[in-house]
Design a protein around this motif. Sequence first.
Motif, mmCIF file in Angstrom:
data_model
loop_
_atom_site.group_PDB
_atom_site.id
_atom_site.type_symbol
_atom_site.label_atom_id
_atom_site.label_comp_id
_atom_site.label_asym_id
_atom_site.label_seq_id
_atom_site.Cartn_x
_atom_site.Cartn_y
_atom_site.Cartn_z
ATOM 1 N N ALA A 1 36.031 41.596 33.087
ATOM 2 C CA ALA A 1 35.927 42.333 34.964
ATOM 3 C C ALA A 1 34.712 42.616 35.892
ATOM 4 O O ALA A 1 34.353 41.704 36.799
ATOM 5 C CB ALA A 1 37.167 44.030 35.116
ATOM 6 N N ALA A 2 33.495 42.782 34.880
ATOM 7 C CA ALA A 2 32.357 42.786 35.809
ATOM 8 C C ALA A 2 31.725 41.715 35.659
ATOM 9 O O ALA A 2 31.428 40.616 36.808
ATOM 10 C CB ALA A 2 31.110 43.883 34.771
ATOM 11 N N LEU A 3 31.990 40.174 34.979
ATOM 12 C CA LEU A 3 31.748 39.365 35.239
ATOM 13 C C LEU A 3 32.962 38.682 36.129
ATOM 14 O O LEU A 3 31.612 38.174 37.303
ATOM 15 C CB LEU A 3 31.539 38.398 34.003
ATOM 16 N N HIS A 4 33.792 39.142 37.002
ATOM 17 C CA HIS A 4 34.498 38.721 37.601
ATOM 18 C C HIS A 4 33.676 38.856 39.833
ATOM 19 O O HIS A 4 33.963 38.289 39.778
ATOM 20 C CB HIS A 4 35.707 38.909 37.611
ATOM 21 N N ASP A 5 33.399 40.097 38.945
ATOM 22 C CA ASP A 5 32.992 40.167 40.306
ATOM 23 C C ASP A 5 31.646 39.959 40.527
ATOM 24 O O ASP A 5 31.518 39.515 41.557
ATOM 25 C CB ASP A 5 32.355 42.400 40.019
ATOM 26 N N VAL B 1 31.818 36.494 42.107
ATOM 27 C CA VAL B 1 32.520 36.743 43.327
ATOM 28 C C VAL B 1 32.516 37.324 44.863
ATOM 29 O O VAL B 1 32.383 36.935 45.682
ATOM 30 C CB VAL B 1 34.746 37.672 43.209
ATOM 31 N N THR B 2 31.701 38.662 44.148
ATOM 32 C CA THR B 2 30.856 39.180 45.628
ATOM 33 C C THR B 2 29.428 38.538 44.598
ATOM 34 O O THR B 2 28.006 39.041 46.256
ATOM 35 C CB THR B 2 30.871 40.399 44.887
ATOM 36 N N ARG C 1 40.314 39.164 36.059
ATOM 37 C CA ARG C 1 40.530 38.842 37.111
ATOM 38 C C ARG C 1 41.545 40.308 37.457
ATOM 39 O O ARG C 1 41.654 40.378 38.858
ATOM 40 C CB ARG C 1 40.819 37.503 37.231
ATOM 41 N N THR C 2 41.759 40.956 37.198
ATOM 42 C CA THR C 2 42.613 42.129 37.635
ATOM 43 C C THR C 2 42.183 42.937 36.947
ATOM 44 O O THR C 2 42.738 44.248 36.980
ATOM 45 C CB THR C 2 44.538 41.952 36.482
ATOM 46 N N GLY C 3 40.928 43.432 37.287
ATOM 47 C CA GLY C 3 39.953 44.820 36.367
ATOM 48 C C GLY C 3 40.092 45.205 35.617
ATOM 49 O O GLY C 3 39.455 46.705 35.411
ATOM 50 N N GLY C 4 40.108 44.634 34.361
ATOM 51 C CA GLY C 4 40.523 44.591 33.482
ATOM 52 C C GLY C 4 41.284 45.250 32.184
ATOM 53 O O GLY C 4 41.957 45.899 31.324
ATOM 54 N N ARG C 5 42.794 44.953 33.592
ATOM 55 C CA ARG C 5 44.544 45.501 32.617
ATOM 56 C C ARG C 5 45.403 44.463 33.123
ATOM 57 O O ARG C 5 44.646 43.490 33.070
ATOM 58 C CB ARG C 5 44.669 46.538 33.680
ATOM 59 N N ASP D 1 36.228 28.892 32.293
ATOM 60 C CA ASP D 1 37.735 28.760 32.936
ATOM 61 C C ASP D 1 37.740 28.361 34.445
ATOM 62 O O ASP D 1 38.282 27.963 35.246
ATOM 63 C CB ASP D 1 38.172 30.583 33.220
ATOM 64 N N ALA D 2 36.235 29.034 35.006
ATOM 65 C CA ALA D 2 36.312 28.408 36.425
ATOM 66 C C ALA D 2 36.060 27.105 37.548
ATOM 67 O O ALA D 2 36.946 26.586 38.222
ATOM 68 C CB ALA D 2 35.078 28.937 37.157
ATOM 69 N N ARG D 3 36.137 26.352 36.474
ATOM 70 C CA ARG D 3 35.970 24.609 36.211
ATOM 71 C C ARG D 3 37.777 24.407 35.961
ATOM 72 O O ARG D 3 37.451 23.110 35.860
ATOM 73 C CB ARG D 3 34.823 23.932 35.856
#
Length: 210
Positions: free
Chosen positions: A57-61, A64-65, A141-145, A202-204
Amino acid sequence: MTAVSAPTDVPAHPAPARADWRDTLREASDLALLGFAVAAAALPVLTLAPAVATASAALHDRSVTGSWPDARTSLSRFGRALPAGLAVSAAALAAAAVLAADLLALAGGRVPGGGPALALTAVVVAALLGYAGLVAVAVGRTGGRGWRAAARRVARACPRRPAVWAAASGVCVLAVLLAVLVTPVAVPILGGYALAALHAVDARRPPEPS
């Protein structure tokens, strides 16, 4: 009176700043710290899945941000991920133990089948590792849940995206091989890098059909 034309050699938009070696070093240090944080949170063993989910989740943040979440957000995510994550950890560790025992038995000749059976089992293990890695990305991507929903979603997506599945499997296999070769203190660093590589793979992915 003649009009003065604007200069044509001035770009309409300023070029984005290029990352230099300090940005690369900072990113590498952040990923190493992320790996050590996962290792520390996973010390009770059954907290492995919640730790991975929180890191994902931290890597997704970050992707994105452009910034990492604060410590309070990560601790809150870890706490919310614990109930389901404990069961996921137990199931994953049991499956890993069974597969490792099969590989060792085939490699030692204690089970009939020889080289072909060993190669087939190794391919299955690699595919399962890639699948598990993509599930970890989806959970991030769903906050770790949402492990169950992520597992179903990735199971449907893998046959439609075999190249992404194969790349994720390669990342996981390479991480495992390096973990065997490097000094134990460097293994957590590999974990942070491997999880970041899975997010990049996965982003690709190509757009999924509706």
